[in-house]
Write a protein that holds these residues in place. Sequence first.
Motif, PDB file in Angstrom:
ATOM      1  N   LYS A 204       0.837  -1.203   0.000  1.00  0.00           N
ATOM      2  CA  LYS A 204       0.000   0.000   0.000  1.00  0.00           C
ATOM      3  C   LYS A 204       0.877   1.260   0.000  1.00  0.00           C
ATOM      4  O   LYS A 204       0.621   2.201  -0.764  1.00  0.00           O
ATOM      5  N   TRP A 205       1.910   1.253   0.844  1.00  0.00           N
ATOM      6  CA  TRP A 205       2.835   2.397   0.909  1.00  0.00           C
ATOM      7  C   TRP A 205       3.494   2.640  -0.458  1.00  0.00           C
ATOM      8  O   TRP A 205       3.574   3.768  -0.944  1.00  0.00           O
ATOM      9  N   ARG A 206       3.935   1.559  -1.093  1.00  0.00           N
ATOM     10  CA  ARG A 206       4.602   1.695  -2.401  1.00  0.00           C
ATOM     11  C   ARG A 206       3.657   2.250  -3.454  1.00  0.00           C
ATOM     12  O   ARG A 206       4.040   3.123  -4.243  1.00  0.00           O
ATOM     13  N   ARG A 207       2.429   1.764  -3.457  1.00  0.00           N
ATOM     14  CA  ARG A 207       1.436   2.278  -4.421  1.00  0.00           C
ATOM     15  C   ARG A 207       1.214   3.769  -4.192  1.00  0.00           C
ATOM     16  O   ARG A 207       1.193   4.563  -5.129  1.00  0.00           O
ATOM     17  N   HIS A 208       1.073   4.153  -2.925  1.00  0.00           N
ATOM     18  CA  HIS A 208       0.872   5.566  -2.603  1.00  0.00           C
ATOM     19  C   HIS A 208       2.056   6.419  -3.040  1.00  0.00           C
ATOM     20  O   HIS A 208       1.880   7.515  -3.587  1.00  0.00           O
ATOM     21  N   GLU A 209       3.259   5.912  -2.816  1.00  0.00           N
ATOM     22  CA  GLU A 209       4.458   6.672  -3.212  1.00  0.00           C
ATOM     23  C   GLU A 209       4.529   6.824  -4.728  1.00  0.00           C
ATOM     24  O   GLU A 209       4.952   7.866  -5.233  1.00  0.00           O
ATOM     25  N   ARG A 210       4.125   5.792  -5.446  1.00  0.00           N
ATOM     26  CA  ARG A 210       4.122   5.879  -6.914  1.00  0.00           C
ATOM     27  C   ARG A 210       3.139   6.955  -7.364  1.00  0.00           C
ATOM     28  O   ARG A 210       3.453   7.771  -8.233  1.00  0.00           O
ATOM     29  N   LEU A 211       1.965   6.964  -6.760  1.00  0.00           N
ATOM     30  CA  LEU A 211       0.952   7.954  -7.126  1.00  0.00           C
ATOM     31  C   LEU A 211       1.420   9.360  -6.755  1.00  0.00           C
ATOM     32  O   LEU A 211       1.311  10.297  -7.546  1.00  0.00           O
ATOM     33  N   ARG A 212       1.967   9.501  -5.542  1.00  0.00           N
ATOM     34  CA  ARG A 212       2.425  10.807  -5.048  1.00  0.00           C
ATOM     35  C   ARG A 212       3.504  11.378  -5.965  1.00  0.00           C
ATOM     36  O   ARG A 212       3.480  12.535  -6.381  1.00  0.00           O
ATOM     37  N   ARG A 213       4.449  10.505  -6.319  1.00  0.00           N
ATOM     38  CA  ARG A 213       5.578  10.926  -7.147  1.00  0.00           C
ATOM     39  C   ARG A 213       5.140  11.267  -8.576  1.00  0.00           C
ATOM     40  O   ARG A 213       5.610  12.242  -9.169  1.00  0.00           O
ATOM     41  N   THR A 214       4.241  10.468  -9.110  1.00  0.00           N
ATOM     42  CA  THR A 214       3.780  10.732 -10.478  1.00  0.00           C
ATOM     43  C   THR A 214       2.990  12.036 -10.522  1.00  0.00           C
ATOM     44  O   THR A 214       3.151  12.837 -11.456  1.00  0.00           O
ATOM     45  N   LEU A 215       2.174  12.281  -9.495  1.00  0.00           N
ATOM     46  CA  LEU A 215       1.427  13.544  -9.425  1.00  0.00           C
ATOM     47  C   LEU A 215       2.376  14.739  -9.338  1.00  0.00           C
ATOM     48  O   LEU A 215       2.195  15.732 -10.043  1.00  0.00           O
TER      49      LEU A 215
END
Length: 246
Positions: A204-215
């Motif tokens: 879950k943390w990794r998915r969130h970081e991917r989304l945060r970084r892409t945004l």
Amino acid sequence: MRFDILTLFPAMFTGPLTESILKRAQQAGLLDVRLHDIRAWASDKHRTADDAPYGGGAGMVMKAEPLAACIRAVLAEEPPAPVILMSPDGELLTQAIAQELARAPRLLLVCGHYEGLDERLRATLITRELSVGDYVLTGGELAAMVVVDAVARLVPGVIDAASTAEESHSDGLLEYPHYTRPAIWEGLPVPPVLVSGHHGEVAKWRRHERLRRTLARRPDLLARAYADGQLTRADLLFLAELGWER
Ligand code: 4GS
């Protein structure tokens, strides 16, 4: 998979092809890269491959005859292959294009040099043009090397399948941050969730970081991932918390 590279400077490819993963893929018989010296197909005693432009102006133009003879000789072999010119006029290389190209048994890559090549080659023998970016190189060699590298690593067996599945661009999002030992480096700790042993929380943390970084860095990619239906309802809820407006 086979690559035929047509170039005036075959020696430029030695370094990249004789190190690391591309070296191993060739030794394993998964990758076959053949270099063709265009100059060898020039018929005059000086082996002339370029000439002054009709109409005048700066720079030189790659002559049609030697390059055409080289392309035809290489195309005479099997299997059939597209004739791809590396050029800033071409379609921008993306991961999706690399994936498409990796399904072909063979690619011919033509490296342009000087001001460009005689336009009549485009009308006859060139079937596709690819660019590696909106900037100008001294020649198409480094661009061709980028294509070989990006495509070869997608050929089954060249690298571990797990490492191509979740990486940047393959599903339209940037990668999550990576950490390795030591747990604290120069006072900077590793995010505690990664050492917690909770696999669900890590995912879950990794998915969130991917989304945060892409945004933050590539909102254009996020919009595309959304349009392509790559984002889950949970993703959209998290992005809403970050203030993303679709
Ligand atoms: C690119 C590029 C390139 C253009 C070759 C000027 C020498 C040079 N090729 N993606 N003449 N960008 N080629 O800059 O593929």
